[in-house]
Design an enzyme around this catalytic site. Sequence first.
Site, PDB file in Angstrom:
ATOM      1  N   GLY A 222      -7.771  69.097  63.050  1.00  0.00           N
ATOM      2  CA  GLY A 222      -7.767  67.645  63.241  1.00  0.00           C
ATOM      3  C   GLY A 222      -8.834  66.908  62.443  1.00  0.00           C
ATOM      4  O   GLY A 222      -9.318  65.856  62.874  1.00  0.00           O
ATOM      5  N   LEU A 223      -9.203  67.446  61.290  1.00  0.00           N
ATOM      6  CA  LEU A 223     -10.129  66.763  60.375  1.00  0.00           C
ATOM      7  C   LEU A 223     -11.439  66.287  61.006  1.00  0.00           C
ATOM      8  O   LEU A 223     -11.839  65.129  60.834  1.00  0.00           O
ATOM      9  CB  LEU A 223      -9.430  65.551  59.725  1.00  0.00           C
ATOM     10  CG  LEU A 223      -8.198  65.802  58.857  1.00  0.00           C
ATOM     11  CD1 LEU A 223      -7.778  64.505  58.174  1.00  0.00           C
ATOM     12  CD2 LEU A 223      -8.444  66.882  57.837  1.00  0.00           C
TER      13      LEU A 223
ATOM     14  N   CYS B 218      -2.221  66.247  54.990  1.00  0.00           N
ATOM     15  CA  CYS B 218      -2.580  66.969  56.193  1.00  0.00           C
ATOM     16  C   CYS B 218      -1.544  66.722  57.281  1.00  0.00           C
ATOM     17  O   CYS B 218      -1.275  65.586  57.652  1.00  0.00           O
ATOM     18  CB  CYS B 218      -3.946  66.537  56.693  1.00  0.00           C
ATOM     19  SG  CYS B 218      -4.394  67.435  58.170  1.00  0.00           S
TER      20      CYS B 218
ATOM     21  N   LYS C 290      -3.625  66.425  46.487  1.00  0.00           N
ATOM     22  CA  LYS C 290      -3.213  67.630  47.224  1.00  0.00           C
ATOM     23  C   LYS C 290      -1.897  67.366  47.934  1.00  0.00           C
ATOM     24  O   LYS C 290      -1.810  66.516  48.820  1.00  0.00           O
ATOM     25  CB  LYS C 290      -4.293  68.008  48.235  1.00  0.00           C
ATOM     26  CG  LYS C 290      -3.886  69.167  49.112  1.00  0.00           C
ATOM     27  CD  LYS C 290      -4.972  70.172  49.228  1.00  0.00           C
ATOM     28  CE  LYS C 290      -4.577  71.318  50.124  1.00  0.00           C
ATOM     29  NZ  LYS C 290      -5.732  71.848  50.827  1.00  0.00           N
TER      30      LYS C 290
ATOM     31  N   ASN D  90      -0.679  72.402  51.023  1.00  0.00           N
ATOM     32  CA  ASN D  90      -1.354  72.270  52.299  1.00  0.00           C
ATOM     33  C   ASN D  90      -0.562  73.080  53.331  1.00  0.00           C
ATOM     34  O   ASN D  90       0.378  73.791  52.970  1.00  0.00           O
ATOM     35  CB  ASN D  90      -1.419  70.784  52.687  1.00  0.00           C
ATOM     36  CG  ASN D  90      -2.698  70.481  53.471  1.00  0.00           C
ATOM     37  OD1 ASN D  90      -3.000  71.192  54.437  1.00  0.00           O
ATOM     38  ND2 ASN D  90      -3.426  69.460  53.082  1.00  0.00           N
TER      39      ASN D  90
ATOM     40  N   GLY E  89      -1.694  81.147  55.363  1.00  0.00           N
ATOM     41  CA  GLY E  89      -1.794  82.602  55.262  1.00  0.00           C
ATOM     42  C   GLY E  89      -0.623  83.211  54.512  1.00  0.00           C
ATOM     43  O   GLY E  89       0.281  82.500  54.063  1.00  0.00           O
TER      44      GLY E  89
HETATM   45  C1  FMN Z   1      -8.528  75.919  59.424  1.00  0.00           C
HETATM   46  C2  FMN Z   1      -8.003  75.164  58.253  1.00  0.00           C
HETATM   47  C3  FMN Z   1      -8.506  73.893  57.966  1.00  0.00           C
HETATM   48  C4  FMN Z   1      -8.022  73.166  56.894  1.00  0.00           C
HETATM   49  N1  FMN Z   1      -8.541  71.935  56.609  1.00  0.00           N
HETATM   50  C5  FMN Z   1      -8.086  71.234  55.537  1.00  0.00           C
HETATM   51  C6  FMN Z   1      -8.648  69.977  55.190  1.00  0.00           C
HETATM   52  O1  FMN Z   1      -9.573  69.481  55.829  1.00  0.00           O
HETATM   53  N2  FMN Z   1      -8.140  69.318  54.113  1.00  0.00           N
HETATM   54  C7  FMN Z   1      -7.128  69.838  53.341  1.00  0.00           C
HETATM   55  O2  FMN Z   1      -6.719  69.220  52.365  1.00  0.00           O
HETATM   56  N3  FMN Z   1      -6.596  71.044  53.636  1.00  0.00           N
HETATM   57  C8  FMN Z   1      -7.037  71.742  54.712  1.00  0.00           C
HETATM   58  N4  FMN Z   1      -6.500  72.984  54.995  1.00  0.00           N
HETATM   59  C9  FMN Z   1      -5.440  73.542  54.133  1.00  0.00           C
HETATM   60  C10 FMN Z   1      -5.996  74.556  53.124  1.00  0.00           C
HETATM   61  O3  FMN Z   1      -6.890  73.954  52.232  1.00  0.00           O
HETATM   62  C11 FMN Z   1      -4.838  75.208  52.333  1.00  0.00           C
HETATM   63  O4  FMN Z   1      -4.158  74.182  51.646  1.00  0.00           O
HETATM   64  C12 FMN Z   1      -3.861  75.934  53.202  1.00  0.00           C
HETATM   65  O5  FMN Z   1      -4.508  76.601  54.250  1.00  0.00           O
HETATM   66  C13 FMN Z   1      -2.996  76.936  52.435  1.00  0.00           C
HETATM   67  O6  FMN Z   1      -3.755  77.962  51.851  1.00  0.00           O
HETATM   68  P1  FMN Z   1      -4.029  79.400  52.555  1.00  0.00           P
HETATM   69  O7  FMN Z   1      -2.705  79.933  52.997  1.00  0.00           O
HETATM   70  O8  FMN Z   1      -4.691  80.210  51.506  1.00  0.00           O
HETATM   71  O9  FMN Z   1      -4.913  79.113  53.731  1.00  0.00           O
HETATM   72  C14 FMN Z   1      -6.988  73.711  56.085  1.00  0.00           C
HETATM   73  C15 FMN Z   1      -6.496  74.980  56.372  1.00  0.00           C
HETATM   74  C16 FMN Z   1      -6.971  75.704  57.439  1.00  0.00           C
HETATM   75  C17 FMN Z   1      -6.393  77.067  57.710  1.00  0.00           C
END
Ligand code: FMN
Lengths: 298, 298, 315, 315
Positions: C86-87, C144, C178, C205, C230
């Site tokens: 939730g940012l 997001c 993004k 995202n 993931g």
């Molecule tokens: C716990 C968590 C918090 C995240 N917070 C943000 C965020 O604040 N801003 C954003 O642009 N992406 C956010 N993301 C998305 C990640 O930057 C990424 O785009 C996404 O997790 C996909 O990559 P991954 O599968 O390698 O995690 C978040 C992801 C996770 C898991």
Amino acid sequence: MTLPESDVAELEPGIAAAQPGPRTPAPLGRRACPVTLSEPVGRYRMIGLEDRGGPTPLPGQFYMLACADGWGSDLGGERPYLPRAFSVCRVRGARLDFLIDVVGPGTERLASMALGERAWALGPLGIGFTAPDGVESSAPGARALLVGGGIGIAPLVIWNEALAGNVSNVALGFRDEEFAAAASLLGANVSLATDDGSVGHAGLVTDLLSEQLERNSDRNSDRNSAVVVYACGPPAMLDAIRRICTERGVPAQLALEQAMACGYGACFGCVVRTRDGYRRLCVDGPIVAASDLHEEWQ
Amino acid sequence: MTLPESDVAELEPGIAAAQPGPRTPAPLGRRACPVTLSEPVGRYRMIGLEDRGGPTPLPGQFYMLACADGWGSDLGGERPYLPRAFSVCRVRGARLDFLIDVVGPGTERLASMALGERAWALGPLGIGFTAPDGVESSAPGARALLVGGGIGIAPLVIWNEALAGNVSNVALGFRDEEFAAAASLLGANVSLATDDGSVGHAGLVTDLLSEQLERNSDRNSDRNSAVVVYACGPPAMLDAIRRICTERGVPAQLALEQAMACGYGACFGCVVRTRDGYRRLCVDGPIVAASDLHEEWQ
Amino acid sequence: MTLAAQSPGGGPDLSLRLAGLTLGFPVINGSGTFDAIAALRTFGDGLRESFPFAAFVSKTITPHPRGGNRPPRLWETPAGMINSIGLPNKGLEGFLAHDLPELGTLAVPLVVSVAAFDHDGFARMVETVGARPEVAALELNVSCPNVKSGCVMGSDPRETAELLEHVRPRTGKPLIVKLTPNVSDIAPIAIAAEQGGADAVSLINTLRALAIDHVSGRPALGAIRGGLSGPAVRAIALDMTHSASSSVSVPVIGMGGIQCGRDALEFFDAGANCVAIGTENFRDPVAGLRVRDELAAALAERGHGALQRVVAPAR
Amino acid sequence: MTLAAQSPGGGPDLSLRLAGLTLGFPVINGSGTFDAIAALRTFGDGLRESFPFAAFVSKTITPHPRGGNRPPRLWETPAGMINSIGLPNKGLEGFLAHDLPELGTLAVPLVVSVAAFDHDGFARMVETVGARPEVAALELNVSCPNVKSGCVMGSDPRETAELLEHVRPRTGKPLIVKLTPNVSDIAPIAIAAEQGGADAVSLINTLRALAIDHVSGRPALGAIRGGLSGPAVRAIALDMTHSASSSVSVPVIGMGGIQCGRDALEFFDAGANCVAIGTENFRDPVAGLRVRDELAAALAERGHGALQRVVAPAR
Ligand SMILES: Cc1cc2nc3c(=O)[nH]c(=O)nc-3n(C[C@H](O)[C@H](O)[C@H](O)COP(=O)(O)O)c2cc1C
Ligand SMILES: Cc1cc2nc3c(=O)[nH]c(=O)nc-3n(C[C@H](O)[C@H](O)[C@H](O)COP(=O)(O)OP(=O)(O)OC[C@H]3O[C@@H](n4cnc5c(N)ncnc54)[C@H](O)[C@@H]3O)c2cc1C
Ligand SMILES: Cc1cc2nc3c(=O)[nH]c(=O)nc-3n(C[C@H](O)[C@H](O)[C@H](O)COP(=O)(O)OP(=O)(O)OC[C@H]3O[C@@H](n4cnc5c(N)ncnc54)[C@H](O)[C@@H]3O)c2cc1C
Ligand SMILES: Cc1cc2nc3c(=O)[nH]c(=O)nc-3n(C[C@H](O)[C@H](O)[C@H](O)COP(=O)(O)O)c2cc1C
Ligand code: FES
Ligand code: FES
């Protein structure tokens, strides 16, 4: 069924300030540590990991653990996927001992590790317990009162060892006699409570705590500030302790739990609500002063 | 890099007709079978599964196998996720023997199974080899000529045993002497070829086949119809055999491979292109007449 | 750039220029999946010497402080996880006052991720943050899934274009957009971002997802919905990376389920110019360096041509 | 209904009425993930006695015969798989002549999945197939990511509404609309389907995905793109099931990565009235029966109220 549709962020609590707390920093990177001990302790299992390169953790700190192989081993890539958090229970040379309660796929896999198998360990993480004389609002010469529920005894074992003679009492609660066998890890001078009364007091460990604090204040109306309560256990127990201690003005340090993904502050997933906002338990806990918790922290 | 953007379905080949073929139906449902044999055979591993309830498979049929535990055992739930296809190599009572070449995560996991561990087995699946006298365009009294490349020997072992005295020759190709040790599964009367010449002919097993067919036709210009070729191995080898046999009018039955998800016709994933369209190898193969294959089947 | 561009084994030079930034190697972090300040507290100054990424992308900051969603915020899924964080952030002022000075001391370029709930808010964020010398580039989080506005702005090409129109004039610093995967077709949105003046796009995202608690039968997360990340999402991320990189000529930062160098190479094969590590950081805090080394090894195996293609300056 | 509504252990009655069909238990198959005719050849008549599903959904058929995509067609991913099968089928005529008579001999209701590349083709399919007595219901595949038209029709509420306008008058049989997950928001599309006269919606179809071969660095599948299915997508499917079921009052058939009864229960918790098994059939051909039994056991554990909620006639 229709699920509640609200997915509006809860904005009010804010982010809590960073906590100083006693902290041994972790080396950067997880380490593959061989299992050199695996033994049952009551209904729990003690797993020892040989962490040659790692520093000595402080009591109350924890590690993120994952088996190096077979993590995610169900048919179809099911859980566990993320590492799991475990308080360090004992340190024996370079060996870190963890006491594990099997409650799901991760703890099951970890508890089943064979000697020589390797686990990834990241840590020590978080902040440790603060000794009685360092705790705000404790009286000079205050002594420790340890209260544990179930697997919550894990961090109390190492803390009990560290405090050596400075522990006034240890009160532990368990489901039944079989689980209570783990109390031996805290030595002989332990008051026990069990849910089924199979050993010790039949009821809650918080009864023992109240009794103890009662006895203290009987002796001297000001004496409750001469103890600091250190507690770890299920949330309901910790909340009861928070209320009891608040009422009596006894400082208490609680070792809390929350599901964790990273353990080092990266994901913001492990928050607990404190009076000044959401606090990440992994970097600003897991040890939290009872007086810091929000009334509705649970 | 820009990938080709085309994702238009290829419509022309159509769906091939169902094949009758010899078939022992599979019991409905996979069975958990304990490992009762695990031994190295050259660079391969023979794994025996005790399949008490199951029927006796026909040579050329296959099973879908998956370990009951630890299928998908990498960190993070990586592959293997789907079961894997294996030709039955030998039948010993209720024990089904599979010869396994470790090429990826699934074969690695299966080959590492300990005695007593259990694997899911679904089968027998697909259609088996047809004996020489049942093969279209073979001469009465025709004999079998077995040609195998590498792990392709697996279905030839059981077929060789079933044909008993009716095999005129066995020609096998391997990478080197170490792999070639598996030739012993087909008895003594075997011509060998290896890539590095460390044993037998230095070169391709198809050289041995051509030579053999040459010799046959030398003896009698019409004698090539008196043999039926049965072959299993890498696609390039099978295509060479297809061309050689087509040229000489020798009937050939090829045991083909294609990645499979289900093994029983459910997913339409395992097709190979035949003259009358895409054929599912799991229900209308894996044994395919060389003359049925499309020129560009590979 | 002070970062070693060589893998410890003396691997190849993987440095590149991307959207005006110079990177020692083509691996950065996904926003919100690494908190450099908390990591410094946990790991000490050792983190400075071997910082795991070639640039640091901050957690998304918003105009006003946010505590984030009610816990629980995490749920594990097959080969992945759902988060409903939730940012949480200190807000623009809090960030500038407390976090930015410390982030400015890192040895790698700093990318600040920003979000807002209207165009003016976004414009103010971009202008104010972009003016700070510590900041090398900005990432616009229009994707997001936890916050309504983000979803809307990033899931429609027109909305994306309008947003860029508002924010592009406010800074000369590189802007990375993004993208959200919760769309029918990501290509028109990438194109809208490019035409609006984005210097790069990053994707994906998280995917909108739901977790059910087995015991209660109720949603497991405090905020009901969350975002999936993931390895489970990798094949989807690869497809969108391919779509985006085939339709725009600005560089593409690919992410979604990358665990190792081989996974990263798949994204380069699909057209990415750089990759980001998200969830894998939670399992391994130095995943960025490991992926760099594994990538170098995988490229070496493929031969010289492969290497050139990856480190070539963005088209 | 001739199917035993009891689990072998004498479990509870799980029968239900759904969109005009009577089902012995709330578990059917996903289209294209079980071929009853091929299964009869493989398993013999044993399959008739313990048919794994309470209704059989055919593979999608199209107006004209299709061979399907060039192989390879399958790729394994973390906790899932990508397929690029490409809707191979004998075409409407071939289906009616060869497959339908045999499918008509199954002991469970037959749902025929149809797709076409324009409204008239769809209408013709619905009218012709709907007229056959063997057919209990039709499913409109407007969501297959492998075929362009499918994507378009199912990814926009207006397109969906227009399609339903064309096909709804052509049959009195129940119409199930199968929704695609490749959308920003599935609720408006479910609503369009309901308003257009759909008797149920089913979801999710596969998510667009890409596989890269590590050795070549090129797309691994013959058709480049494919669709992702399996446990990896379950959390996404749950979210969309919840979205759809909160926005329409026709029954919802939930699917996507269901492997066991506990997974199935999650879909009921999210608002589904029935579930379908797809990829798990590939790993276990009697997954349908196993899920039924596991579901009965999980419901029993939850107590009577839970059971009633699941088997209650659709709202
Ligand atoms: C716990 C968590 C918090 C995240 N917070 C943000 C965020 O604040 N801003 C954003 O642009 N992406 C956010 N993301 C998305 C990640 O930057 C990424 O785009 C996404 O997790 C996909 O990559 P991954 O599968 O390698 O995690 C978040 C992801 C996770 C898991
Ligand atoms: C700082 C700290 C110290 C700890 N110390 C110890 C210790 O010393 N010894 C010890 O035994 N334990 C300790 N724990 C608890 C331990 O980390 C958990 O028991 C462990 O993570 C459980 O993992 P699991 O896979 O076995 O079970 P899980 O199934 O992951 O956990 C069980 C709990 O998770 C929930 N759950 C179910 N499904 C999911 C899902 N898909 N995703 C997320 N959650 C789910 C359930 O509601 C249940 O409450 C500690 C925790 C923390 C935070
Ligand atoms: C009818 C039949 C009979 C067979 N009989 C035998 C036998 O008797 N003995 C034997 O050893 N083998 C046999 N095989 C082959 C065997 O099934 C495969 O070797 C096995 O499936 C490989 O699985 P793996 O996980 O080890 O390797 P994988 O990595 O799954 O397979 C290696 C191959 O798959 C490709 N690949 C890589 N990544 C992926 C991915 N993500 N998804 C899909 N494919 C990928 C690679 O290009 C490589 O060619 C048979 C196959 C068939 C169809
Ligand atoms: C190999 C394969 C073929 C499929 N074919 C079709 C099809 O013809 N028509 C259709 O509507 N859905 C088709 N699907 C989608 C499934 O019916 C189902 O919606 C999807 O796989 C999600 O469920 P699962 O994760 O349980 O597999 C297919 C899926 C797979 C894996
Ligand atoms: S567990 Fe990730 S921030 Fe605490
Ligand atoms: S493997 Fe599924 S149809 Fe052949």
